[in-house]
Design a protein around this motif. Structure first.
Motif, PDB file in Angstrom:
ATOM      1  N   THR A 288       0.846  -1.187   0.000  1.00  0.00           N
ATOM      2  CA  THR A 288       0.000   0.000   0.000  1.00  0.00           C
ATOM      3  C   THR A 288       0.886   1.243   0.000  1.00  0.00           C
ATOM      4  O   THR A 288       1.742   1.404   0.878  1.00  0.00           O
ATOM      5  CB  THR A 288      -0.909   0.032   1.243  1.00  0.00           C
ATOM      6  OG1 THR A 288      -1.681  -1.171   1.294  1.00  0.00           O
ATOM      7  CG2 THR A 288      -1.856   1.229   1.195  1.00  0.00           C
ATOM      8  N   THR A 292       2.000   6.656   4.076  1.00  0.00           N
ATOM      9  CA  THR A 292       3.082   5.744   4.427  1.00  0.00           C
ATOM     10  C   THR A 292       3.087   4.594   3.428  1.00  0.00           C
ATOM     11  O   THR A 292       2.067   4.286   2.810  1.00  0.00           O
ATOM     12  CB  THR A 292       2.900   5.175   5.852  1.00  0.00           C
ATOM     13  OG1 THR A 292       1.677   4.464   5.906  1.00  0.00           O
ATOM     14  CG2 THR A 292       2.912   6.291   6.881  1.00  0.00           C
ATOM     15  N   THR A 294       3.369   0.734   3.124  1.00  0.00           N
ATOM     16  CA  THR A 294       3.201  -0.443   3.983  1.00  0.00           C
ATOM     17  C   THR A 294       3.317  -1.707   3.140  1.00  0.00           C
ATOM     18  O   THR A 294       2.673  -1.819   2.095  1.00  0.00           O
ATOM     19  CB  THR A 294       1.837  -0.424   4.685  1.00  0.00           C
ATOM     20  OG1 THR A 294       1.718   0.792   5.440  1.00  0.00           O
ATOM     21  CG2 THR A 294       1.702  -1.609   5.631  1.00  0.00           C
ATOM     22  N   ARG A 296       3.012  -5.876   3.616  1.00  0.00           N
ATOM     23  CA  ARG A 296       2.523  -6.886   4.562  1.00  0.00           C
ATOM     24  C   ARG A 296       2.587  -8.244   3.889  1.00  0.00           C
ATOM     25  O   ARG A 296       2.009  -8.438   2.816  1.00  0.00           O
ATOM     26  CB  ARG A 296       1.092  -6.551   4.979  1.00  0.00           C
ATOM     27  CG  ARG A 296       0.522  -7.396   6.093  1.00  0.00           C
ATOM     28  CD  ARG A 296      -0.754  -6.745   6.619  1.00  0.00           C
ATOM     29  NE  ARG A 296      -1.388  -7.548   7.654  1.00  0.00           N
ATOM     30  CZ  ARG A 296      -2.370  -8.408   7.426  1.00  0.00           C
ATOM     31  NH1 ARG A 296      -2.854  -8.566   6.203  1.00  0.00           N
ATOM     32  NH2 ARG A 296      -2.889  -9.102   8.428  1.00  0.00           N
ATOM     33  N   GLY A 333      11.800   3.843   8.951  1.00  0.00           N
ATOM     34  CA  GLY A 333      10.619   3.003   9.078  1.00  0.00           C
ATOM     35  C   GLY A 333      10.738   1.987  10.195  1.00  0.00           C
ATOM     36  O   GLY A 333      11.723   1.937  10.936  1.00  0.00           O
ATOM     37  N   ARG A 349       5.602  -7.216   8.525  1.00  0.00           N
ATOM     38  CA  ARG A 349       4.992  -5.953   8.109  1.00  0.00           C
ATOM     39  C   ARG A 349       6.012  -4.826   8.261  1.00  0.00           C
ATOM     40  O   ARG A 349       6.587  -4.638   9.339  1.00  0.00           O
ATOM     41  CB  ARG A 349       3.756  -5.650   8.950  1.00  0.00           C
ATOM     42  CG  ARG A 349       3.023  -4.360   8.513  1.00  0.00           C
ATOM     43  CD  ARG A 349       1.730  -4.166   9.289  1.00  0.00           C
ATOM     44  NE  ARG A 349       1.955  -3.902  10.700  1.00  0.00           N
ATOM     45  CZ  ARG A 349       1.700  -4.735  11.680  1.00  0.00           C
ATOM     46  NH1 ARG A 349       1.227  -5.952  11.412  1.00  0.00           N
ATOM     47  NH2 ARG A 349       1.936  -4.413  12.944  1.00  0.00           N
ATOM     48  N   GLU A 351       6.640  -0.636   7.596  1.00  0.00           N
ATOM     49  CA  GLU A 351       6.034   0.659   7.318  1.00  0.00           C
ATOM     50  C   GLU A 351       7.136   1.693   7.158  1.00  0.00           C
ATOM     51  O   GLU A 351       8.016   1.822   8.012  1.00  0.00           O
ATOM     52  CB  GLU A 351       5.086   1.062   8.449  1.00  0.00           C
ATOM     53  CG  GLU A 351       3.868   0.159   8.585  1.00  0.00           C
ATOM     54  CD  GLU A 351       2.917   0.636   9.666  1.00  0.00           C
ATOM     55  OE1 GLU A 351       3.245   1.652  10.313  1.00  0.00           O
ATOM     56  OE2 GLU A 351       1.859   0.012   9.847  1.00  0.00           O
TER      57      GLU A 351
END
Length: 373
Positions: A288, A292, A294, A296, A333, A349, A351
């Motif tokens: 995504t 931010t 991201t 996953r 991050g 995960r 970020e």
């Protein structure tokens, strides 16, 4: 100071004597020790000069050379209190000497001026030496700081290369091992799948060679492979028999090259560990890109079994999770690696702060989805 004694004198002047010459030497020789004891040497020079004026009728000197040099040395080397006290005492001696000998105002002014000039020159010399010492010390500190920075940069570069080597080789070799182990079974039961397994081994080896050549050719450049290369990476992993789904949301193509490369490497490392350790049948990848970035990766495998080992806590060097966290930290991050939703499987995960090629790029809502394989 010796010249007036060796140059012929006018007949009407008294002849130069050895007494006058020895007193002249007594006012000059102490200058040899002027740096060791500047105040004592100045006192000795002034005493010798006073005795010369009182006891000898020799040739006069145009300037009190020895006294000027001695006072200059006091101004350069002595601490402030001693220096100022000595300068004041010297001025008093000069004034008293002129008043005792001639009382001429012009001679008094001239004497005070030349002694004051010697003192001022000494202070300027001391200031210049202090400035040069400070500059040299600053240069030495900068040199040490530059050397330390260069050593730290070299250490960071070695760590980066180690991460790249680990990511490339671990991923490629893991896929090759899985396919090689499945190959003999496929030869006996499904020959057509055996051919696909050997093709996958060949593709993984060639891809690893390409990335290694790029890495070794330009060590200071980030190796090729960004977020836009994730579909190809997913396709290679699917050939091992693992069901992989990949979903991307937002302007993935607008990611800055360094961020895109980090995303690619983290996904690659996570998939490598799924193939090696998870015993999973499926894995979901979601990228995504918004305020931010991201990433996953969630699988349905065994999950974490221990601490201090690889990303999954299985046997290994432990470089996987360390490398992932180092990559994330380099961009400000964070990384979570642990049990998946509901305690099932394993989740990685990452970020990162939003970073695109253009800060004016508007985050869109376009979603690019690739169907499950």
């Amino acid at each position: 100071m010796t010249i007036p004694f060796v140059v012929p004198r006018a007949p009407e002047l008294p002849a130069a004597t050895w007494t006058a010459y020895l007193l002249t030497l007594a006012g000059a020789v102490p200058l040899v020790w002027r740096r060791r004891a500047p105040v004592a040497v100045l006192v000795g020079v002034l005493l010798a000069t006073g005795l010369y004026g009182a006891l000898a009728d020799g040739p006069g000197q145009p300037l009190p050379y020895a006294g000027l040099v001695a006072l200059y040395t006091v101004a350069v080397l002595s601490p402030p209190r001693r220096r100022l006290t000595t300068a004041a005492a010297t001025a008093a001696v000069v004034v008293g000497s002129v008043l005792w000998r001639t009382g001429d105002a012009r001679e008094l002014l001239f004497s005070l001026f030349v002694f004051g000039a010697a003192y001022a020159l000494g202070r300027l010399t001391d200031t210049r030496q202090a400035y040069l010492a400070a500059v040299e010390d600053r240069a030495a500190q900068l040199e040490r700081a530059n050397r330390i920075e260069a050593e730290q940069a070299a250490a960071r570069e070695r760590a980066r290369i180690a991460r790249e080597m680990h990511d490339v080789l671990s991923h490629a070799v893991s896929l090759m091992v899985v396919q090689a182990e499945a190959g003999p079974v496929a030869v006996r039961t499904a020959p057509e799948r055996a051919e696909a397994a050997f093709d996958a081994i060949s593709d993984a080896g060639r891809d690893a060679m390409v990335q290694l050549r790029s890495m070794l050719g330009v060590l200071r450049e980030e190796p090729e492979g960004g977020a836009d290369a994730l579909p190809a990476l997913v396709a290679r992993v699917r050939e091992s028999g693992l069901a992989v789904s990949y979903t991307a949301e937002g302007p993935v193509a607008a990611l800055a090259p360094a961020v895109a490369a980090t995303v690619h490497r983290v996904v690659q490392e996570a998939l490598t560990n799924v193939v090696k350790h998870a015993g999973a049948g499926a894995v979901e990848i979601r990228l995504t890109v918004a305020e931010t970035v991201t990433v996953r990766i969630v699988d349905d495998g065994r999950g974490r079994r221990g601490e201090g080992e690889g990303v999954r806590g299985r046997a290994g060097s432990g470089l996987g999770l360390v490398g992932v966290r180092e990559r994330a930290a380099a961009h400000g991050g964070t990384v979570y690696a642990g049990p998946g939703p509901g305690g099932r499987g394993f989740e990685v995960r990452m970020e990162l702060p939003g970073s695109t090629r253009s800060s004016s790029t508007r985050i869109g809502s376009t979603r690019n989805r690739e169907a499950d394989g």
